[in-house]
Scaffold this motif. Structure first.
Motif, PDB file in Angstrom:
ATOM      1  N   VAL A 233       0.833  -1.211   0.000  1.00 40.61           N
ATOM      2  CA  VAL A 233       0.000   0.000   0.000  1.00 40.61           C
ATOM      3  C   VAL A 233       0.867   1.260   0.000  1.00 40.61           C
ATOM      4  O   VAL A 233       0.611   2.212  -0.747  1.00 40.61           O
ATOM      5  CB  VAL A 233      -0.943  -0.009   1.222  1.00 40.61           C
ATOM      6  CG1 VAL A 233      -1.655   1.330   1.363  1.00 40.61           C
ATOM      7  CG2 VAL A 233      -1.964  -1.133   1.097  1.00 40.61           C
ATOM      8  N   GLU A 234       1.904   1.262   0.828  1.00 42.17           N
ATOM      9  CA  GLU A 234       2.747   2.451   0.956  1.00 42.17           C
ATOM     10  C   GLU A 234       3.618   2.678  -0.275  1.00 42.17           C
ATOM     11  O   GLU A 234       3.962   3.821  -0.597  1.00 42.17           O
ATOM     12  CB  GLU A 234       3.619   2.321   2.208  1.00 42.17           C
ATOM     13  CG  GLU A 234       2.816   2.407   3.503  1.00 42.17           C
ATOM     14  CD  GLU A 234       3.606   1.969   4.722  1.00 42.17           C
ATOM     15  OE1 GLU A 234       4.825   1.706   4.577  1.00 42.17           O
ATOM     16  OE2 GLU A 234       3.008   1.856   5.811  1.00 42.17           O
ATOM     17  N   LEU A 235       3.982   1.600  -0.983  1.00 41.78           N
ATOM     18  CA  LEU A 235       4.826   1.731  -2.165  1.00 41.78           C
ATOM     19  C   LEU A 235       4.033   2.127  -3.402  1.00 41.78           C
ATOM     20  O   LEU A 235       4.618   2.567  -4.406  1.00 41.78           O
ATOM     21  CB  LEU A 235       5.560   0.415  -2.436  1.00 41.78           C
ATOM     22  CG  LEU A 235       6.761   0.135  -1.523  1.00 41.78           C
ATOM     23  CD1 LEU A 235       7.143  -1.328  -1.594  1.00 41.78           C
ATOM     24  CD2 LEU A 235       7.942   1.014  -1.900  1.00 41.78           C
ATOM     25  N   ASP A 236       2.720   1.990  -3.346  1.00 35.73           N
ATOM     26  CA  ASP A 236       1.887   2.296  -4.513  1.00 35.73           C
ATOM     27  C   ASP A 236       2.164   3.691  -5.086  1.00 35.73           C
ATOM     28  O   ASP A 236       2.411   3.826  -6.294  1.00 35.73           O
ATOM     29  CB  ASP A 236       0.414   2.130  -4.125  1.00 35.73           C
ATOM     30  CG  ASP A 236      -0.537   2.441  -5.256  1.00 35.73           C
ATOM     31  OD1 ASP A 236      -0.623   3.610  -5.662  1.00 35.73           O
ATOM     32  OD2 ASP A 236      -1.221   1.527  -5.751  1.00 35.73           O
ATOM     33  N   PRO A 237       2.143   4.762  -4.278  1.00 33.02           N
ATOM     34  CA  PRO A 237       2.430   6.084  -4.864  1.00 33.02           C
ATOM     35  C   PRO A 237       3.829   6.173  -5.459  1.00 33.02           C
ATOM     36  O   PRO A 237       4.029   6.839  -6.486  1.00 33.02           O
ATOM     37  CB  PRO A 237       2.267   7.037  -3.669  1.00 33.02           C
ATOM     38  CG  PRO A 237       1.448   6.302  -2.676  1.00 33.02           C
ATOM     39  CD  PRO A 237       1.807   4.862  -2.847  1.00 33.02           C
ATOM     40  N   ALA A 238       4.805   5.536  -4.832  1.00 33.26           N
ATOM     41  CA  ALA A 238       6.177   5.572  -5.337  1.00 33.26           C
ATOM     42  C   ALA A 238       6.285   4.871  -6.687  1.00 33.26           C
ATOM     43  O   ALA A 238       6.996   5.324  -7.585  1.00 33.26           O
ATOM     44  CB  ALA A 238       7.130   4.937  -4.325  1.00 33.26           C
ATOM     45  N   VAL A 239       5.567   3.751  -6.845  1.00 40.02           N
ATOM     46  CA  VAL A 239       5.565   3.045  -8.128  1.00 40.02           C
ATOM     47  C   VAL A 239       4.940   3.926  -9.201  1.00 40.02           C
ATOM     48  O   VAL A 239       5.449   4.028 -10.323  1.00 40.02           O
ATOM     49  CB  VAL A 239       4.808   1.713  -8.008  1.00 40.02           C
ATOM     50  CG1 VAL A 239       4.586   1.082  -9.386  1.00 40.02           C
ATOM     51  CG2 VAL A 239       5.579   0.748  -7.111  1.00 40.02           C
ATOM     52  N   ARG A 240       3.849   4.588  -8.877  1.00 35.45           N
ATOM     53  CA  ARG A 240       3.187   5.474  -9.833  1.00 35.45           C
ATOM     54  C   ARG A 240       4.093   6.638 -10.227  1.00 35.45           C
ATOM     55  O   ARG A 240       4.036   7.125 -11.361  1.00 35.45           O
ATOM     56  CB  ARG A 240       1.885   6.006  -9.237  1.00 35.45           C
ATOM     57  CG  ARG A 240       0.803   4.952  -9.027  1.00 35.45           C
ATOM     58  CD  ARG A 240      -0.369   5.551  -8.274  1.00 35.45           C
ATOM     59  NE  ARG A 240      -1.387   4.570  -7.932  1.00 35.45           N
ATOM     60  CZ  ARG A 240      -2.422   4.244  -8.710  1.00 35.45           C
ATOM     61  NH1 ARG A 240      -2.570   4.843  -9.883  1.00 35.45           N
ATOM     62  NH2 ARG A 240      -3.295   3.347  -8.317  1.00 35.45           N
ATOM     63  N   ARG A 241       4.939   7.062  -9.276  1.00 35.52           N
ATOM     64  CA  ARG A 241       5.855   8.182  -9.552  1.00 35.52           C
ATOM     65  C   ARG A 241       7.167   7.707 -10.169  1.00 35.52           C
ATOM     66  O   ARG A 241       8.037   8.522 -10.453  1.00 35.52           O
ATOM     67  CB  ARG A 241       6.135   8.932  -8.240  1.00 35.52           C
ATOM     68  CG  ARG A 241       4.907   9.622  -7.645  1.00 35.52           C
ATOM     69  CD  ARG A 241       5.135  10.033  -6.203  1.00 35.52           C
ATOM     70  NE  ARG A 241       6.212  10.991  -6.099  1.00 35.52           N
ATOM     71  CZ  ARG A 241       6.843  11.280  -4.951  1.00 35.52           C
ATOM     72  NH1 ARG A 241       6.503  10.641  -3.836  1.00 35.52           N
ATOM     73  NH2 ARG A 241       7.802  12.172  -4.929  1.00 35.52           N
TER      74      ARG A 241
END
Length: 503
Positions: A233-241
């Protein structure tokens, strides 16, 4: 179009009449520039049950000042956040909504709190006039828009480090402010304080605090599974970025979860976990569409760099680049579509349900020292069998397969030992280290196998195009040597593993 700014700041509580001390006496500061008063009006958005606030994430629409627009703040560490900005609009920009989707899922983002601030701004500059930090005194008026009707007012001082500034400078300012009587704010953000002071007795949401210390075998397995769910869940924004190593890290979290379900099948019912494991395998596959190809290409390019010019014949780099591009099946948009898709969001919901209502079996209630150790030993026995099998086989395809299978089982044993380490202590920690060492050796061997397969394909293409294939043969020979070295090192490595692995 959104842009990102790394925000490093500290907040201090102050009374309405408090004056800032003389900050020219802070080391490195040559001047304090009065930048005037700014009137800021910000509306913060969240779900009805405040999922963002519980994760210390803020999403706001702000007017006034020199950065009017939408701001999403994602926590990085204590006092450090990434602020992602988007232009002013009437609705939440999709670029920002996507970055909180793993937290929000299908819930609506609604106005939560309105904060109006009168900001008195000072710039701390050095002898050359360069900005060191911005210091502001904010007089804040908070109004609850949903989940209550409360209001609150307070004054706070905020110190924000200049872009690319030295965080140690904030310590110097901190010393001066504390000496003047200011104290660090107990609230991590204005929103957190507003929620606390306008909650009308219901209390603000809080980020998940430390769980109760695990007692049973089930407690330990669930704690590990929960950590991997949180990582996804926490890595989701980082993957999108497209942040460095984020795709790899999320992929590892999915593998850890799948391994946990299999290793601890006496603790968690596989009738429930198997369908989730299948979905995790799907997600790992989507995350790895281009990653494996990139790793293989980097290995071959690095091998080319090591060759002397006299061994380079023909357009090898161009062909390698063309071959690599042709084998890539994914794209950034494809991965984003996966993360926005129903299947992925349903997987996150399934993980939440599993953590909240775990399918515990009888062994879950047992002493972890026995139940977890038994599962780890079982996994280790599988690794041992495959390593012994590989050592008994001659070099070639069958040994390659056995070593590859041993590598996969070494990963599973490592993850099982990680989950058991809080209960088993040093023996499990030693096994984690030993499995990591074995995994590295076997991984290099498997990478060599894949590299040789690629080189055969490349040389065939070069030959068909009437190109000189000599260099591919040289690289193939070097990869054979690397594989032989790994195979020669395996007996000694395994002896060391057996000595260190005592669970």
């Amino acid at each position: 179009m959104a842009d990102t700014k790394r925000e490093i700041e500290r907040k201090y509580e102050a009374a309405a009449g408090d004056e800032l001390p003389d900050l020219t006496r802070v080391g490195g500061v040559s001047g304090v520039l009065d930048k005037g008063l700014a009137e800021l009006d910000a509306t913060y958005y969240d779900t009805a049950d405040q999922h963002l606030a519980a994760s210390s994430i803020t999403l706001r629409r702000r007017t006034g000042g020199d950065d009017a627009g939408w701001h999403l703040k994602l926590p990085v560490s204590d006092g450090v956040r990434d602020e992602i900005r988007a232009p002013l609009s009437d609705t939440v920009p999709e670029t920002l909504a996507a970055l909180v989707r793993s937290r929000v899922r299908d819930a609506e983002l609604v106005p939560l709190v309105r904060l109006r601030s009168s900001r008195d701004i000072r710039h701390l500059v050095d002898a050359d006039g360069n900005l060191l930090a911005e210091v502001s005194v904010d007089r804040v008026r908070a109004q609850r828009l949903s989940g209550g009707t409360g209001t609150a007012e307070w004054t706070e001082t905020e110190v924000e480090l200049a872009d690319d500034g030295d965080p140690a400078f904030l310590d110097k300012v901190d010393k001066k402010l504390r000496k003047a009587g200011l104290r660090r704010s107990s609230a991590p953000s204005k929103l957190a304080r507003a929620l606390e002071e306008t909650s009308e007795g219901t209390g603000p949401p809080t980020a998940a605090g430390p769980q109760q210390p695990p007692v049973t075998a089930g407690d330990h397995v669930l704690a590990y599974a929960r950590a991997q769910r949180d990582a996804i869940v926490e890595l989701d924004p980082a993957v999108r970025r497209d942040l460095f190593d984020s795709v790899h890290s999320m992929r590892v979290a999915t593998r850890r979860l799948r391994s946990t379900f299999r290793s601890y099948d006496k603790v968690l019912d596989r009738g429930v976990t198997d369908p989730i494991a299948d979905e995790l395998k799907w997600l790992a596959g989507e995350l790895g569409i281009d990653r494996d190809q990139e790793v293989l290409t980097e290995r071959l390019m690095a091998a080319l760099d090591e060759l002397p010019p006299s061994l380079l014949s023909g357009p090898v780099r161009d062909r390698l680049d063309t071959w690599s591009q042709g084998r890539r099946g994914g794209s950034r948009q494809r991965l984003t579509d996966v993360l926005d898709g129903k299947r992925y969001l349903e997987l996150l919901d399934a993980l939440d349900t599993l953590i909240a209502d775990p399918p515990l079996l009888k062994a879950a209630a047992k002493d972890p020292a026995k139940a977890l150790a038994k599962a780890v030993r079982k996994d280790f026995g599988k690794v041992a069998g495959l390593v012994v099998q590989a050592l008994d086989l001659p070099s070639g395809h069958d040994r390659d397969v056995a070593m590859h299978e041993a590598r996969k089982k070494a990963k599973r044993t490592r993850y099982a030992a990680e989950a058991a380490a809080p209960a088993l202590g040093k023996p499990a920690e030693a096994l984690v280290k030993a499995m990591k060492s074995l995994q590295t050796l076997l991984g290099d061997h498997q990478d060599s196998v894949m590299a040789r397969e690629a080189l055969l394909e490349l040389s065939a293409e070069a030959y068909a195009a009437a190109e000189n294939a000599f260099t591919y043969g040289v690289l193939y020979g070097r990869e054979e040597q690397r594989a032989a070295a790994a195979e020669a090192a395996l007996p000694e490595t395994w002896q060391t593993v057996e000595k260190e692995a005592r669970v």
